[in-house]
Scaffold this motif. Sequence first.
Motif, mmCIF file in Angstrom:
data_model
loop_
_atom_site.group_PDB
_atom_site.id
_atom_site.type_symbol
_atom_site.label_atom_id
_atom_site.label_comp_id
_atom_site.label_asym_id
_atom_site.label_seq_id
_atom_site.Cartn_x
_atom_site.Cartn_y
_atom_site.Cartn_z
ATOM 1 N N UNK A 16 6.487 21.659 -22.573
ATOM 2 C CA UNK A 16 5.667 21.793 -23.997
ATOM 3 C C UNK A 16 6.877 22.079 -24.941
ATOM 4 N N UNK A 17 7.828 22.603 -24.553
ATOM 5 C CA UNK A 17 9.103 22.542 -25.435
ATOM 6 C C UNK A 17 9.559 21.361 -25.924
ATOM 7 N N UNK A 18 9.865 20.627 -24.611
ATOM 8 C CA UNK A 18 10.388 19.282 -24.906
ATOM 9 C C UNK A 18 9.632 18.526 -25.826
ATOM 10 N N UNK A 19 8.093 18.516 -25.776
ATOM 11 C CA UNK A 19 7.369 17.712 -26.540
ATOM 12 C C UNK A 19 7.404 18.329 -28.025
ATOM 13 N N UNK A 20 7.448 19.592 -28.245
ATOM 14 C CA UNK A 20 8.027 19.971 -29.524
ATOM 15 C C UNK A 20 9.244 19.434 -30.231
ATOM 16 N N UNK A 21 10.248 19.246 -29.533
ATOM 17 C CA UNK A 21 11.504 18.841 -29.720
ATOM 18 C C UNK A 21 11.178 17.139 -29.970
#
Length: 161
Positions: A16-21
């Motif tokens: 999920x964090x990777x998708x934000x980035x």
Amino acid sequence: MPDVIAEVTTETLQAFADAWNRHDVDALMSFMTEDCVFEASAGSEVCGTRYAGRESVRAGFAEVWATFPDAHWGNARHFVRGERGVSEWTFTGTRADGTRVEVHGCDLFTFRAGKIALKDRGAANQAGADQNRDAKAVYREVAVANGDPEWEAQIREVFSK
């Protein structure tokens, strides 16, 4: 990312964090329930700004990147326990006016059926603001109790180390 996962894990939160980035709103939405809620830290409501429902949440996520085109969340750490989770991170970004922002923060999550039902940044901010306000009141009271209200800044400096 599959449409339904059995359980949210720290790996799920990292994805999920990777998708934000990546600034990938479609990937982010694949993690969210149909009736998802995003409570952003900024806004006039007690929770900041509340986005409820998939289209509203999608717009709220996109608004973050519109405000900070180079938004990045680094140094992520995640914790999951049952239907709750926490992500800690360091946010960096630049506003359109050139103002650079760097802040440590966290998100509180509520999960349902292997997806994120609530992404709550507002409660984390409010808890931090409450703690800071309470600490400032303590520093002031210590200084006043010692008969030297002007010492408040020095007392704050000593206790903040």
